[in-house]
Design a protein around this motif. Structure first.
Motif, mmCIF file in Angstrom:
data_model
loop_
_atom_site.group_PDB
_atom_site.id
_atom_site.type_symbol
_atom_site.label_atom_id
_atom_site.label_comp_id
_atom_site.label_asym_id
_atom_site.label_seq_id
_atom_site.Cartn_x
_atom_site.Cartn_y
_atom_site.Cartn_z
ATOM 1 N N ILE A 78 7.340 5.054 -0.108
ATOM 2 C CA ILE A 78 7.042 4.468 1.293
ATOM 3 C C ILE A 78 8.231 3.335 1.223
ATOM 4 O O ILE A 78 8.622 2.502 0.494
ATOM 5 C CB ILE A 78 5.772 3.343 1.083
ATOM 6 N N ILE A 79 9.096 3.594 2.416
ATOM 7 C CA ILE A 79 10.207 2.543 2.700
ATOM 8 C C ILE A 79 9.764 1.699 3.797
ATOM 9 O O ILE A 79 9.446 2.306 4.885
ATOM 10 C CB ILE A 79 11.449 3.346 2.979
ATOM 11 N N SER A 80 9.701 0.437 3.645
ATOM 12 C CA SER A 80 9.156 -0.606 4.732
ATOM 13 C C SER A 80 10.348 -1.585 4.733
ATOM 14 O O SER A 80 11.163 -1.997 4.118
ATOM 15 C CB SER A 80 8.010 -0.939 4.326
ATOM 16 N N THR A 81 9.953 -2.465 5.836
ATOM 17 C CA THR A 81 10.772 -3.669 6.292
ATOM 18 C C THR A 81 9.928 -4.641 6.855
ATOM 19 O O THR A 81 8.921 -4.329 7.448
ATOM 20 C CB THR A 81 11.938 -3.295 7.152
ATOM 21 N N GLY A 82 10.541 -5.869 6.749
ATOM 22 C CA GLY A 82 9.650 -7.083 7.249
ATOM 23 C C GLY A 82 8.341 -7.141 7.038
ATOM 24 O O GLY A 82 7.750 -6.944 5.764
ATOM 25 N N THR A 83 7.427 -7.495 7.973
ATOM 26 C CA THR A 83 5.912 -7.525 7.826
ATOM 27 C C THR A 83 5.162 -6.543 7.109
ATOM 28 O O THR A 83 4.127 -6.817 6.553
ATOM 29 C CB THR A 83 5.197 -8.095 8.919
ATOM 30 N N GLN A 84 5.855 -5.240 7.392
ATOM 31 C CA GLN A 84 5.088 -4.110 6.927
ATOM 32 C C GLN A 84 5.186 -3.742 5.449
ATOM 33 O O GLN A 84 4.522 -3.028 4.676
ATOM 34 C CB GLN A 84 5.665 -2.855 7.665
ATOM 35 N N THR A 85 6.128 -4.606 4.707
ATOM 36 C CA THR A 85 6.134 -4.466 3.187
ATOM 37 C C THR A 85 4.690 -4.991 2.488
ATOM 38 O O THR A 85 4.268 -4.228 1.579
ATOM 39 C CB THR A 85 7.369 -5.201 2.552
ATOM 40 N N SER A 86 4.238 -6.010 3.038
ATOM 41 C CA SER A 86 3.215 -6.500 2.146
ATOM 42 C C SER A 86 2.049 -5.586 2.605
ATOM 43 O O SER A 86 1.119 -5.234 1.733
ATOM 44 C CB SER A 86 2.909 -7.857 2.811
#
Length: 321
Positions: free
Chosen positions: A199-207
Protein backbone atom coordinates in the motif's frame (compact mmCIF):
# COMPACT_ATOMS: atom_id res chain seq x y z
CA UNK A 1 1.42 -7.42 14.98
CA UNK A 2 2.15 -4.42 17.18
CA UNK A 3 0.19 -1.36 16.14
CA UNK A 4 2.22 1.43 14.53
CA UNK A 5 -0.50 3.95 15.38
CA UNK A 6 -0.34 5.83 18.67
CA UNK A 7 -3.49 6.23 20.73
CA UNK A 8 -2.54 9.90 21.04
CA UNK A 9 -4.02 12.17 18.40
CA UNK A 10 -2.85 15.70 17.59
CA UNK A 11 -4.12 18.17 15.03
CA UNK A 12 -1.78 19.11 12.19
CA UNK A 13 -3.04 22.69 12.19
CA UNK A 14 -2.10 23.20 15.85
CA UNK A 15 1.50 22.18 15.17
CA UNK A 16 1.50 24.32 12.03
CA UNK A 17 0.59 27.44 14.01
CA UNK A 18 3.11 26.74 16.76
CA UNK A 19 5.92 26.00 14.31
CA UNK A 20 5.23 29.06 12.16
CA UNK A 21 5.33 31.28 15.25
CA UNK A 22 8.69 29.73 16.18
CA UNK A 23 10.06 30.30 12.67
CA UNK A 24 8.86 33.92 12.65
CA UNK A 25 10.63 34.58 15.95
CA UNK A 26 13.86 32.98 14.74
CA UNK A 27 14.03 34.43 11.22
CA UNK A 28 13.66 38.00 10.04
CA UNK A 29 12.42 36.73 6.66
CA UNK A 30 9.29 34.87 7.80
CA UNK A 31 5.86 36.50 7.48
CA UNK A 32 2.45 34.93 8.02
CA UNK A 33 -0.25 35.89 5.52
CA UNK A 34 -3.88 35.12 6.34
CA UNK A 35 -7.02 34.95 4.21
CA UNK A 36 -9.41 35.70 7.10
CA UNK A 37 -9.27 32.15 8.47
CA UNK A 38 -6.61 32.54 11.15
CA UNK A 39 -8.48 30.80 13.97
CA UNK A 40 -9.27 27.86 11.67
CA UNK A 41 -5.82 27.41 10.14
CA UNK A 42 -4.19 28.32 13.50
CA UNK A 43 -2.01 30.94 11.85
CA UNK A 44 -3.44 33.18 14.57
CA UNK A 45 -0.59 31.88 16.73
CA UNK A 46 1.60 34.39 14.86
CA UNK A 47 -1.02 37.14 15.16
CA UNK A 48 -0.96 36.70 18.93
CA UNK A 49 2.71 35.87 19.51
CA UNK A 50 4.48 38.00 16.90
CA UNK A 51 1.92 40.45 15.46
CA UNK A 52 4.42 42.51 13.47
CA UNK A 53 4.94 39.42 11.25
CA UNK A 54 1.23 38.82 10.63
CA UNK A 55 -0.54 40.30 7.60
CA UNK A 56 -4.32 40.07 7.23
CA UNK A 57 -5.44 39.97 3.59
CA UNK A 58 -9.14 39.30 4.15
CA UNK A 59 -11.30 37.12 1.92
CA UNK A 60 -9.28 37.93 -1.21
CA UNK A 61 -7.13 34.94 -2.03
CA UNK A 62 -5.95 36.19 -5.44
CA UNK A 63 -4.67 39.41 -3.91
CA UNK A 64 -3.15 37.47 -1.01
CA UNK A 65 -1.00 35.43 -3.38
CA UNK A 66 0.04 38.54 -5.32
CA UNK A 67 1.13 40.11 -2.04
CA UNK A 68 3.03 36.92 -1.20
CA UNK A 69 4.83 37.12 -4.55
CA UNK A 70 5.74 40.75 -3.87
CA UNK A 71 7.13 39.94 -0.44
CA UNK A 72 9.18 37.04 -1.80
CA UNK A 73 10.54 39.25 -4.59
CA UNK A 74 12.06 41.52 -1.93
CA UNK A 75 13.83 38.62 -0.20
CA UNK A 76 11.22 37.80 2.45
CA UNK A 77 9.61 34.39 3.00
CA UNK A 78 5.81 34.59 3.17
CA UNK A 79 3.72 31.69 4.47
CA UNK A 80 0.22 32.02 3.03
CA UNK A 81 -2.50 29.96 4.70
CA UNK A 82 -6.12 29.39 3.76
CA UNK A 83 -8.36 26.43 2.96
CA UNK A 84 -6.98 24.13 0.26
CA UNK A 85 -10.14 24.62 -1.81
CA UNK A 86 -9.59 28.39 -1.99
CA UNK A 87 -5.84 28.25 -2.50
CA UNK A 88 -5.92 25.69 -5.31
CA UNK A 89 -8.92 26.99 -7.25
CA UNK A 90 -9.52 30.67 -6.56
CA UNK A 91 -5.90 31.80 -6.72
CA UNK A 92 -4.31 29.36 -9.15
CA UNK A 93 -3.57 31.96 -11.86
CA UNK A 94 -1.64 34.18 -9.46
CA UNK A 95 0.18 31.15 -8.05
CA UNK A 96 1.24 29.88 -11.45
CA UNK A 97 2.22 33.17 -13.09
CA UNK A 98 3.57 35.17 -10.15
CA UNK A 99 5.02 32.44 -7.89
CA UNK A 100 5.67 29.12 -9.65
CA UNK A 101 7.04 30.45 -12.95
CA UNK A 102 9.66 32.75 -11.32
CA UNK A 103 10.22 30.10 -8.61
CA UNK A 104 9.69 32.52 -5.73
CA UNK A 105 10.19 31.50 -2.12
CA UNK A 106 6.52 31.32 -1.10
CA UNK A 107 5.15 28.64 1.23
CA UNK A 108 1.47 27.78 0.61
CA UNK A 109 -0.54 25.96 3.24
CA UNK A 110 -3.76 24.28 2.13
CA UNK A 111 -5.69 23.74 5.34
CA UNK A 112 -8.90 21.70 5.61
CA UNK A 113 -7.87 19.52 2.67
CA UNK A 114 -9.87 16.53 1.49
CA UNK A 115 -13.35 15.57 2.62
CA UNK A 116 -13.18 15.95 6.38
CA UNK A 117 -13.55 19.70 6.91
CA UNK A 118 -15.80 19.87 9.95
CA UNK A 119 -19.18 20.08 8.17
CA UNK A 120 -18.21 23.37 6.52
CA UNK A 121 -20.00 22.52 3.29
CA UNK A 122 -18.89 21.19 -0.07
CA UNK A 123 -17.54 24.57 -1.20
CA UNK A 124 -14.85 24.24 1.48
CA UNK A 125 -13.71 20.73 0.55
CA UNK A 126 -10.82 20.06 -1.82
CA UNK A 127 -10.31 16.87 -3.78
CA UNK A 128 -8.29 18.39 -6.61
CA UNK A 129 -5.45 20.31 -4.97
CA UNK A 130 -2.73 17.68 -5.37
CA UNK A 131 -3.56 17.31 -9.06
CA UNK A 132 -3.51 21.07 -9.58
CA UNK A 133 -0.30 21.82 -7.71
CA UNK A 134 1.73 18.89 -9.00
CA UNK A 135 1.00 20.02 -12.56
CA UNK A 136 2.85 23.32 -11.96
CA UNK A 137 6.51 23.50 -12.95
CA UNK A 138 8.89 24.34 -10.06
CA UNK A 139 6.27 23.39 -7.44
CA UNK A 140 7.01 21.11 -4.47
CA UNK A 141 3.96 19.21 -3.15
CA UNK A 142 3.92 17.79 0.39
CA UNK A 143 1.30 15.88 2.41
CA UNK A 144 2.21 14.98 6.01
CA UNK A 145 0.78 11.94 7.76
CA UNK A 146 0.76 13.34 11.29
CA UNK A 147 1.53 16.41 13.37
CA UNK A 148 5.16 15.41 13.97
CA UNK A 149 5.80 15.31 10.26
CA UNK A 150 4.19 18.75 9.85
CA UNK A 151 6.88 20.32 12.01
CA UNK A 152 9.71 18.51 10.23
CA UNK A 153 8.33 19.45 6.80
CA UNK A 154 8.08 23.09 7.81
CA UNK A 155 11.69 23.10 8.93
CA UNK A 156 12.64 21.75 5.50
CA UNK A 157 10.40 24.23 3.66
CA UNK A 158 11.92 27.14 5.54
CA UNK A 159 15.38 26.18 4.32
CA UNK A 160 14.25 25.33 0.79
CA UNK A 161 14.36 28.26 -1.65
CA UNK A 162 11.32 27.99 -3.88
CA UNK A 163 7.54 27.48 -3.89
CA UNK A 164 6.13 24.77 -1.64
CA UNK A 165 2.55 23.57 -1.28
CA UNK A 166 1.65 21.62 1.86
CA UNK A 167 -1.82 20.18 2.43
CA UNK A 168 -3.05 19.84 6.02
CA UNK A 169 -6.02 18.11 7.61
CA UNK A 170 -8.44 19.77 10.01
CA UNK A 171 -9.00 17.06 12.62
CA UNK A 172 -6.59 15.28 15.00
CA UNK A 173 -4.86 12.18 13.63
CA UNK A 174 -2.88 9.42 15.36
CA UNK A 175 0.81 10.04 15.96
CA UNK A 176 2.90 7.83 13.67
CA UNK A 177 6.37 9.35 13.98
CA UNK A 178 8.33 9.93 17.18
CA UNK A 179 10.34 13.04 17.96
CA UNK A 180 13.46 11.54 16.37
CA UNK A 181 11.80 11.44 12.96
CA UNK A 182 13.75 13.12 10.16
CA UNK A 183 11.89 14.21 7.04
CA UNK A 184 13.82 13.47 3.84
CA UNK A 185 12.73 15.56 0.89
CA UNK A 186 11.66 13.45 -2.08
CA UNK A 187 11.95 10.16 -0.17
CA UNK A 188 9.28 7.63 0.72
CA UNK A 189 8.97 6.33 4.28
CA UNK A 190 8.79 2.56 4.71
CA UNK A 191 6.46 2.07 7.66
CA UNK A 192 5.86 -1.66 7.44
CA UNK A 193 7.43 -4.56 5.62
CA UNK A 194 5.33 -7.13 3.77
CA UNK A 195 5.60 -9.69 0.98
CA UNK A 196 2.13 -10.06 -0.58
CA UNK A 197 1.17 -6.51 -1.53
CA UNK A 198 2.23 -2.89 -1.04
CA UNK A 199 0.00 0.00 0.00
CA UNK A 200 1.41 3.38 -1.02
CA UNK A 201 -0.39 6.18 0.80
CA UNK A 202 -0.07 9.88 1.51
CA UNK A 203 -1.36 12.38 4.04
CA UNK A 204 -4.31 11.35 6.16
CA UNK A 205 -4.72 8.04 4.36
CA UNK A 206 -1.47 6.75 5.81
CA UNK A 207 -2.96 6.18 9.26
CA UNK A 208 -5.98 4.47 7.66
CA UNK A 209 -3.63 2.35 5.54
CA UNK A 210 -1.78 1.20 8.66
CA UNK A 211 -5.10 0.30 10.29
CA UNK A 212 -6.06 -1.64 7.16
CA UNK A 213 -2.72 -3.45 7.18
CA UNK A 214 -3.32 -4.59 10.76
CA UNK A 215 -6.68 -6.05 9.76
CA UNK A 216 -5.21 -7.72 6.69
CA UNK A 217 -2.38 -9.26 8.72
CA UNK A 218 -5.01 -10.79 10.97
CA UNK A 219 -6.41 -12.41 7.81
CA UNK A 220 -3.00 -13.83 6.94
CA UNK A 221 -2.07 -11.25 4.28
CA UNK A 222 1.43 -9.77 4.48
CA UNK A 223 1.19 -6.06 3.64
CA UNK A 224 3.96 -3.52 3.12
CA UNK A 225 2.99 0.09 3.81
CA UNK A 226 4.89 2.99 2.24
CA UNK A 227 4.08 6.59 3.17
CA UNK A 228 4.74 9.14 0.42
CA UNK A 229 5.11 12.54 2.12
CA UNK A 230 6.60 14.17 -0.98
CA UNK A 231 4.22 13.83 -3.91
CA UNK A 232 6.36 16.06 -6.11
CA UNK A 233 9.16 15.21 -6.65
CA UNK A 234 8.06 11.58 -6.31
CA UNK A 235 10.30 8.79 -5.04
CA UNK A 236 10.26 6.70 -8.22
CA UNK A 237 12.90 4.28 -6.94
CA UNK A 238 10.76 3.31 -3.93
CA UNK A 239 7.76 2.66 -6.18
CA UNK A 240 9.73 0.45 -8.57
CA UNK A 241 11.26 -1.52 -5.69
CA UNK A 242 7.82 -2.05 -4.15
CA UNK A 243 6.55 -3.38 -7.47
CA UNK A 244 9.52 -5.73 -7.71
CA UNK A 245 9.14 -6.93 -4.10
CA UNK A 246 5.39 -7.62 -3.95
CA UNK A 247 4.20 -7.49 -7.55
CA UNK A 248 1.04 -5.51 -6.83
CA UNK A 249 0.25 -1.99 -5.58
CA UNK A 250 -2.71 -0.23 -3.97
CA UNK A 251 -2.58 3.55 -3.55
CA UNK A 252 -4.59 5.45 -0.95
CA UNK A 253 -5.35 9.18 -0.73
CA UNK A 254 -8.05 11.53 0.56
CA UNK A 255 -8.25 13.11 -2.87
CA UNK A 256 -9.74 12.41 -6.28
CA UNK A 257 -8.38 9.33 -8.02
CA UNK A 258 -7.69 11.62 -10.97
CA UNK A 259 -4.37 13.44 -10.96
CA UNK A 260 -3.29 12.72 -7.39
CA UNK A 261 -1.00 10.16 -5.80
CA UNK A 262 -2.60 7.21 -7.58
CA UNK A 263 -2.10 8.82 -10.96
CA UNK A 264 1.50 9.73 -10.10
CA UNK A 265 2.32 6.16 -9.02
CA UNK A 266 0.63 4.73 -12.11
CA UNK A 267 2.74 6.99 -14.33
CA UNK A 268 5.88 5.53 -12.80
CA UNK A 269 4.72 1.92 -13.01
CA UNK A 270 3.57 2.07 -16.63
CA UNK A 271 6.99 3.38 -17.69
CA UNK A 272 9.26 1.46 -15.33
CA UNK A 273 7.62 -1.67 -13.89
CA UNK A 274 4.06 -2.53 -14.97
CA UNK A 275 2.27 -4.54 -12.27
CA UNK A 276 -1.38 -4.86 -11.20
CA UNK A 277 -2.51 -1.72 -9.34
CA UNK A 278 -5.72 -0.35 -7.83
CA UNK A 279 -6.47 3.08 -6.35
CA UNK A 280 -8.35 4.11 -3.21
CA UNK A 281 -9.63 7.66 -3.54
CA UNK A 282 -12.75 9.63 -4.36
CA UNK A 283 -14.14 8.55 -7.72
CA UNK A 284 -15.75 10.82 -10.31
CA UNK A 285 -18.06 12.43 -7.76
CA UNK A 286 -18.70 15.84 -6.23
CA UNK A 287 -18.35 15.99 -2.46
CA UNK A 288 -20.99 16.80 0.12
CA UNK A 289 -21.01 17.77 3.78
CA UNK A 290 -21.62 15.19 6.51
CA UNK A 291 -20.07 13.52 9.54
CA UNK A 292 -16.58 12.12 9.04
CA UNK A 293 -17.38 8.42 9.26
CA UNK A 294 -20.32 8.80 6.89
CA UNK A 295 -18.14 10.55 4.32
CA UNK A 296 -15.36 7.98 4.58
CA UNK A 297 -17.86 5.20 3.90
CA UNK A 298 -19.87 6.92 1.16
CA UNK A 299 -16.79 7.92 -0.81
CA UNK A 300 -15.11 4.56 -0.17
CA UNK A 301 -11.87 5.74 1.41
CA UNK A 302 -12.18 4.26 4.93
CA UNK A 303 -9.71 1.67 6.23
CA UNK A 304 -12.35 -0.95 5.49
CA UNK A 305 -12.43 0.09 1.85
CA UNK A 306 -8.64 -0.07 1.71
CA UNK A 307 -8.91 -3.67 2.96
CA UNK A 308 -11.44 -4.42 0.23
CA UNK A 309 -9.28 -2.94 -2.53
CA UNK A 310 -6.20 -4.83 -1.31
CA UNK A 311 -8.09 -8.12 -1.60
CA UNK A 312 -9.33 -7.14 -5.07
CA UNK A 313 -5.78 -6.27 -6.10
CA UNK A 314 -4.47 -9.60 -4.84
CA UNK A 315 -7.03 -11.34 -7.04
CA UNK A 316 -5.69 -9.41 -10.04
CA UNK A 317 -2.16 -10.36 -9.07
CA UNK A 318 -2.99 -14.05 -8.78
CA UNK A 319 -4.87 -14.10 -12.07
CA UNK A 320 -1.91 -12.55 -13.86
CA UNK A 321 0.55 -15.19 -12.69
Amino acid sequence: MKSLLSKDQVSMRDVFGETLLKLSLESDKVYAIDGDLANSTKIDAVAKGNPSRFLQMGIAEQNMMSVAAGLAATGLQPWAATFAAFLSKRAIDQIQVQIAQPKLDVKMIGAYSGLLTGVTGKTHQSLEDIAIFRSLANMVVLAPADSTEVGRMMEFAHKYEGPVYMRLARDPYPIIFNEDYHFEFGKAVHLKEGTDITIISTGTQTSRSLAAAEQLEADGISVAVIHMPTIKPLDKEAIVKAAENTGVIVTAEEHSIYGGLGSAVAEVLVEEKPVPMLRVGVKDLNSESAKNDDLLEKYEISSGHIVKRVKEALTKKNSSI
